[in-house]
Enzyme design. Structure first.
Site, PDB file in Angstrom:
ATOM      1  N   PHE A 253       0.859  -1.173   0.000  1.00  0.00           N
ATOM      2  CA  PHE A 253       0.000   0.000   0.000  1.00  0.00           C
ATOM      3  C   PHE A 253       0.906   1.237   0.000  1.00  0.00           C
ATOM      4  CE2 PHE A 253      -2.414  -3.409   1.959  1.00  0.00           C
ATOM      5  CZ  PHE A 253      -3.667  -3.308   1.347  1.00  0.00           C
TER       6      PHE A 253
ATOM      7  N   PHE B 115       2.880   1.343   3.906  1.00  0.00           N
ATOM      8  CA  PHE B 115       3.100   0.074   4.580  1.00  0.00           C
ATOM      9  C   PHE B 115       2.761  -1.059   3.623  1.00  0.00           C
ATOM     10  CE2 PHE B 115      -1.470   0.323   5.273  1.00  0.00           C
ATOM     11  CZ  PHE B 115      -1.876  -1.011   5.241  1.00  0.00           C
TER      12      PHE B 115
ATOM     13  N   GLU C  26       1.344  -5.243   3.729  1.00  0.00           N
ATOM     14  CA  GLU C  26       0.762  -6.307   4.557  1.00  0.00           C
ATOM     15  C   GLU C  26       1.337  -7.651   4.138  1.00  0.00           C
ATOM     16  OE1 GLU C  26      -3.533  -8.349   5.708  1.00  0.00           O
ATOM     17  OE2 GLU C  26      -3.328  -7.140   3.885  1.00  0.00           O
ATOM     18  N   ILE C  27       1.878  -8.374   5.098  1.00  0.00           N
ATOM     19  CA  ILE C  27       2.350  -9.729   4.845  1.00  0.00           C
ATOM     20  C   ILE C  27       1.175 -10.673   5.053  1.00  0.00           C
ATOM     21  CG2 ILE C  27       3.899 -11.567   5.628  1.00  0.00           C
ATOM     22  CD1 ILE C  27       5.924  -9.438   6.354  1.00  0.00           C
ATOM     23  N   VAL C  28       0.826 -11.397   3.986  1.00  0.00           N
ATOM     24  CA  VAL C  28      -0.374 -12.246   4.019  1.00  0.00           C
ATOM     25  C   VAL C  28      -0.010 -13.668   4.427  1.00  0.00           C
ATOM     26  CG1 VAL C  28      -2.356 -13.065   2.696  1.00  0.00           C
ATOM     27  CG2 VAL C  28      -1.380 -10.798   2.212  1.00  0.00           C
TER      28      VAL C  28
ATOM     29  N   CYS D 125       3.398 -16.502   4.960  1.00  0.00           N
ATOM     30  CA  CYS D 125       4.846 -16.696   5.054  1.00  0.00           C
ATOM     31  C   CYS D 125       5.093 -18.135   5.483  1.00  0.00           C
ATOM     32  CB  CYS D 125       5.465 -15.729   6.064  1.00  0.00           C
ATOM     33  SG  CYS D 125       7.239 -15.978   6.332  1.00  0.00           S
TER      34      CYS D 125
ATOM     35  N   LEU E 133       3.028  -4.778   8.230  1.00  0.00           N
ATOM     36  CA  LEU E 133       1.969  -5.173   9.148  1.00  0.00           C
ATOM     37  C   LEU E 133       1.568  -6.603   8.810  1.00  0.00           C
ATOM     38  CD1 LEU E 133      -0.391  -2.044   9.282  1.00  0.00           C
ATOM     39  CD2 LEU E 133       1.323  -2.738  10.962  1.00  0.00           C
TER      40      LEU E 133
ATOM     41  N   ILE F  96      -6.564  -3.435   5.539  1.00  0.00           N
ATOM     42  CA  ILE F  96      -6.229  -4.842   5.746  1.00  0.00           C
ATOM     43  C   ILE F  96      -7.364  -5.521   6.495  1.00  0.00           C
ATOM     44  CG2 ILE F  96      -3.753  -4.358   5.762  1.00  0.00           C
ATOM     45  CD1 ILE F  96      -3.767  -4.601   8.776  1.00  0.00           C
TER      46      ILE F  96
ATOM     47  N   TYR G 105      -8.262 -10.606  11.487  1.00  0.00           N
ATOM     48  CA  TYR G 105      -8.350 -12.053  11.665  1.00  0.00           C
ATOM     49  C   TYR G 105      -8.589 -12.339  13.142  1.00  0.00           C
ATOM     50  CZ  TYR G 105      -6.312 -12.477   6.990  1.00  0.00           C
ATOM     51  OH  TYR G 105      -6.086 -12.406   5.646  1.00  0.00           O
TER      52      TYR G 105
END
Length: 795
Positions: free
Chosen positions: A525, A530, A532-534, A536, A568, A599, A602
Site C-alpha cells: 500500500f 506500509f 501487509e504480509i499475508v 509466510c 503489518l 487490511i 483475523y
C-alpha cells in the site's frame, strides 16, 4: 609559407574544442617557455602592449608599435626601444612599462604567461560558434586582460560562486556508493567495483559536456544547467589550457544536481565509446568494462534518482571491514576517491593505466568473475540476487542524534592494532566456517542460507500474476500456493489461491533446484507507506536452515528500494515467535487511521508491525554484527594484555620525593587514564574553527623559513618527469595552505599527516647528500617545534 598562411595554420592548431587536448597544452607550454626566454627588452614590449600608459591624463590602454614595412624589416629589429613612441598616444614605451622596473622576474614571467592565455582566449572567442560558450571565453578574456593591467591575480566573482558548488561531491558520493552497495563483498570483488568507480570518475573528469543551446531542445532545466555549464568552463575546462586560472576537477567541485543533469547523456556516450574502442582496452579489463560496467552505471543511476539514498548524505563515513585504515602519516582517505589525473579526452585505453585513487587498496584483480550484482525489481520474475547495502553507523538501531561518533581522537586503539584485528576477523575460515553444511555454534541464523545463495544453490524472485506472466512465473505461483496450503492447513485452499493469484499481491519466492520451497506473499500500500504480509512459509523438510530469516531479510531489502518502510501482519500463536526474531513487535508505528479499512482483521491472531531502517543492509546484517562483536572481543583481549603487564614499583619516595604526577606512573596511561585538563585541551584544539588560525600560522611560518624553497609549490612534471612515478601521494605547502583555507582539517592528526608527507616524499625521492634532503630534515624539525609552541604536539 606566407605570413597569412602561417597565421591560419596557427589558428587551426588551437580550435577551442581541442585546446584542452594534452598535445595542444604541450604546445601552449612550449609557447610560454619561449616567451619566458625572450630578452628583457622584448618582454617589456610584449607586456607594454597590454599595459596602460602611466603618464598623467593619458587613457591609452596598451602600447602600439610602429607598423613594420616588410618581413625583412621585422627580422632586422627584434625589439622596440624604451624611447620609441606609442603609435596610439605618442608617449614612449617606458611610460607603459615603468611599473615593471621594481617587479621581480618571476612576476614578469607570470604576466607573460597570462598574456599567452589571453591570446589563446582571443582565438577561442573568434573560432567558437556557440553563443553561450563564446560569452564565457569573452568574460575570461576580459578578466585576464584586467589582471594584466592591474598586475593582479584573477579571481572569478559574481553569481557563479566558488567551488565546491554542492556537497557531497560526485567523487565522495561515488565512493559512498561502492561502500554502501558493495562493502560487504570479499576484497577481490570489492576491488572490481572500485575499478569501475575509478574508470567512471576518470571519464567524467575528461568529458566534454554539451552546450546549453544543444540541451535546450530536449530539457526543461536549462537555467540550472547553463549555470553549471558556465562553472564547468570557468573552473574545470578552460584552466586546463589557461594556467593563470585555478583548475579544479569536476568530480570534486560538482555534486548531485550536475551529475543528475548529465548522467543519461554521459552514460550513453561512455558505453558507446567503450564498445566502439574496445580494441584499445586491455584484454584483462574487457570483460570488466563490457559486462559489469553497464550494471554498475544502472545501479548508480538508481541511487542518483532515489529520494532517500544515503550516498548523498554528507555524514556518510562507513568503511568496509576489509579496507585498510589509513596510517597516521598518510593523507589517504578511505571515504573518497581522489582522481588526480585528468586523462586524455576521447582516449579510453589510458583509463586503465591511471594512478589508483587514494584510499582504496589497488591490487591486481581478475575480470570480476563470481560477481553477484543482481537487483530486486518489481513485477514478474524479478531476480533478487542479493543487492546489498552497507550500514553507515556503528549503532544502527539508535537515534542519529544520540549515536556516538567514532573518531581517531576518541579511540585509544592504534591503527596498526585495528588493522591487525580486522584482518583476523575477516579471515573466511574464522568468520564463515567451512563451506560445508557444518557451521559453528556462533554462526548467524541465516548463515547457511547466505552461503547457499552465494554458491547459486538458492535464488530469490519477486513474482506476481499478470496478463503477460510467463509460464515459469505461473508454475512458481502454483508451487508456492501448494507450499502455503501444506504449511497453513487451517487456511482454505481457495482463499490461498485467490490471494496468491490476485494481481495486487506479490510473492517473494525462494527457489531451490528449480522448484519453490518457500515464500512470502504480500500486498503493498504505497500511499499508506506500509505493506501487509499475508502468508509466510517454508516447506517442512527445508526448515531450520535459516531460509525463513533470509527470506524476510530479502523482503526488507526489496521494500526499502520501494520506499515502503513498514510491515503489518496478523500472526497466529505459532508464528509470533518467528516474527519477533525478525524485528516485529506488537507496538504498531503506523497510525491506526493509516491501515484500518485497508487490511482484513483475523480473529485469534495478533497484529504485529515492523519499521525498516534504510541504513541497515538486512541480508548481511547478522554477519556484520558478528564481525563487530569479534572486533570488540579481539580489542578487549589486546587491551587486557596491556593492562595485565606488571611494572616495577615506585622507588622515588625513598629519595625524599613527596608527590609525583599521576601520569608519570608506569602503566597508568595504558589503562586509558588521561588527565582531564589535557583531554579538554585536545577537544578544544580538535574543532575545525579552533584549529584554523594555529594551522594557518604554522604553515605561514614554514613558508617563510629559509629551507622551505623546495616545497612551496607542487613539483612540475615538466621539470622532474619521473617524480610522480615514484611519489604517489604528493604534497606541498601551497596545497597544505589551500586545504586549511577550505577548512578540510577537523583534527590535528590529519594536518600533521599531510605535512609529514612533504618531508617523507622528499627523502624518498632524493639522496641523503642532496640539498633537498637536508632542507626536509631542517624544515621537519622546525615544523614540530612550531606544533609544540601551539600546543598541538606533546612528544
Amino acid at each position: 609559407m606566407s605570413t597569412s598562411t602561417a597565421s591560419a595554420s596557427k589558428n587551426r592548431m588551437f580550435v577551442p574544442s581541442e585546446l584542452a587536448h594534452p598535445a595542444n597544452i604541450k604546445k601552449i607550454n612550449q609557447r610560454k617557455l619561449q616567451v619566458k626566454n625572450y630578452p628583457h627588452a622584448k618582454k617589456l614590449e610584449k607586456i607594454g602592449s597590454y599595459s596602460s600608459c602611466k603618464d598623467d591624463g593619458c587613457k591609452c590602454m596598451g602600447w602600439k608599435g610602429l607598423q613594420k614595412s616588410s618581413q625583412s624589416d621585422a627580422s632586422s629589429r627584434e625589439t622596440a626601444e624604451t624611447t620609441e613612441k606609442c603609435k596610439g598616444c605618442g608617449h614612449m614605451l617606458s611610460s607603459h612599462v615603468k611599473h615593471l622596473d621594481t617587479m621581480k622576474e618571476d612576476e614578469v614571467n607570470r604576466l607573460l604567461n597570462m598574456i599567452v592565455d589571453v591570446e589563446n582566449l582571443v582565438v577561442c572567442v573568434q573560432k567558437e560558434e556557440d553563443t553561450d560558450t563564446k560569452q564565457v571565453y569573452f568574460y575570461l578574456y576580459k578578466l585576464l586582460r584586467k589582471c594584466i593591467l592591474q598586475t593582479s591575480r584573477p579571481v572569478i566573482e559574481g553569481p557563479l560562486g566558488s567551488p565546491p558548488f554542492s556537497q557531497p561531491s560526485i567523487s565522495k558520493a561515488v565512493t559512498n556508493f561502492i561502500i554502501y552497495k558493495f562493502g560487504h563483498l570479499p576484497q577481490k570483488e570489492f576491488q572490481v567495483m572500485h575499478e569501475l568507480a575509478k574508470i567512471f570518475l576518470l571519464y567524467l573528469n575528461q568529458e566534454t559536456f554539451e552546450t546549453p543551446s544543444t540541451r535546450k531542445a530536449r530539457s526543461g532545466d536549462i537555467q540550472e544547467y547553463k549555470m553549471n555549464y558556465t562553472r564547468w568552463l570557468c573552473y574545470c575546462r578552460v584552466p586546463k589550457f589557461c594556467e593563470s586560472l585555478s583548475v579544479h576537477l569536476p568530480v570534486e567541485v560538482f555534486g548531485r544536481p550536475f551529475l543528475k543533469s548529465t548522467f543519461s547523456t554521459l552514460r550513453r556516450r561512455v558505453l558507446d565509446n567503450f564498445r566502439s574502442e574496445k580494441v584499445h582496452v586491455p584484454a584483462d579489463k574487457r570483460t570488466l568494462i563490457l559486462s559489469h560496467f553497464p550494471k554498475f552505471l544502472s545501479m548508480l543511476e538508481e541511487e542518483l534518482n532515489a529520494s532517500n539514498s544515503p550516498i548523498w548524505d554528507v555524514d556518510f563515513s562507513q568503511m568496509p571491514a576489509h579496507m585498510p585504515l589509513p596510517s597516521p602519516h598518510s593523507n589517504d582517505s578511505a571515504n573518497e576517491l581522489f582522481i588526480t589525473s585528468p586523462g586524455t579526452p576521447g582516449s579510453f585505453g589510458n583509463l586503465f593505466t591511471m594512478t589508483s585513487p587514494i584510499g582504496i587498496p589497488h591490487t591486481p584483480s581478475d575480470s570480476g568473475r563470481n560477481l553477484n550484482l543482481g537487483s530486486i525489481t518489481p513485477g514478474k520474475d524479478s531476480s533478487v540476487r542479493g543487492e546489498k547495502r552497507k550500514m553507515t553507523d556503528n549503532n544502527m538501531m539508535a537515534d542519529d542524534s544520540k549515536q556516538p561518533r567514532f573518531s581517531e581522537n576518541d579511540s585509544e586503539v592504534s591503527f596498526e592494532v585495528l588493522n591487525e584485528v580486522v584482518a583476523t576477523v575477516t579471515d573466511p575460515v574464522q568468520m564463515l566456517g567451512p563451506e560445508a553444511a557444518h557451521f559453528s555454534s556462533q554462526s548467524a541464523r541465516d548463515e547457511a542460507a547466505r552461503q547457499e545463495e552465494r554458491r547459486g544453490l538458492i535464488e530469490f524472485h519477486v513474482i506476481s500474476n499478470s496478463t503477460d506472466a510467463t509460464k515459469q512465473t505461473l508454475t512458481w505461483l502454483v508451487e508456492i500456493q501448494n507450499v502455503f496450503a501444506r504449511q497453513l492447513p487451517r487456511m482454505p485452499r481457495d482463499y490461498i489461491a485467490r490471494l496468491v493469484f490476485d494481481t495486487r499481491h506479490r510473492t517473494l519466492a525462494l527457489v531451490k533446484d528449480s522448484r519453490v520451497i518457500g515464500g512470502i506473499c504480500f500486498r503493498m500500500f504505497p500511499s499508506q507507506h506500509f505493506s501487509e504480509i499475508v502468508f509466510c512459509a517454508v516447506t517442512s523438510n527445508e526448515q531450520v536452515k535459516g531460509y525463513g530469516t533470509h527470506l524476510m531479510n530479502h523482503l526488507k531489502e526489496y521494500h526499502i528500494k520501494q520506499n515502503v518502510l513498514h510491515f503489518l501482519t496478523y500472526a497466529d500463536e505459532y508464528a509470533i515467535g518467528y516474527f519477533k526474531k525478525q524485528g516485529f513487535s506488537k507496538e504498531i508505528n503506523v497510525p491506526r487511521s493509516g491501515y484500518v479499512g485497508y487490511i482484513k482483521d483475523y480473529e485469534g491472531a495478533t497484529l504485529m508491525g515492523c519499521e525498516l531502517n534504510t541504513r541497515i543492509p538486512y541480508t548481511e546484517f547478522s554477519n556484520i554484527i558478528r564481525k563487530q562483536k569479534e572486533i570488540l572481543k579481539k580489542l578487549i583481549e589486546k587491551k587486557q594484555q596491556q593492562i595485565n603487564q606488571i611494572y616495577s614499583g615506585l622507588s622515588c619516595f625513598k629519595d625524599g620525593v613527596r608527590q609525583i604526577p599521576v601520569e608519570s606512573i608506569l602503566g597508568i596511561r595504558n589503562t586509558g587514564w588521561e588527565n582531564m585538563k589535557n583531554r579538554e585541551k585536545k577537544q578544544v584544539h580538535d574543532s575545525i574553527d579552533c584549529l584554523f588560525n594555529p594551522l594557518k600560522s604554522i604553515v605561514q611560518s614554514l613558508k617563510n623559513h629559509s629551507s622551505a624553497w623546495p616545497f612551496l609549490e607542487p613539483v612540475k612534471k615538466s621539470e622532474v618527469p619521473d617524480y610522480y612515478d615514484v611519489i604517489k601521494t604528493p604534497m606541498d605547502l601551497k596545497t597544505l595552505s589551500e586545504r586549511i583555507r577550505q577548512k578540510q582539517y577537523s583534527t590535528r592528526q590529519s594536518f600533521i599527516a599531510d605535512a609529514q608527507l612533504i618531508f617523507d616524499n622528499c627523502r624518498l625521492f632524493n639522496s641523503m647528500d642532496s640539498d633537498y634532503y637536508k632542507c626536509a630534515n631542517v624544515l621537519e624539525s622546525f615544523f614540530y617545534n612550531k606544533l609544540r609552541d601551539h600546543g598541538l604536539y606533546d612528544k
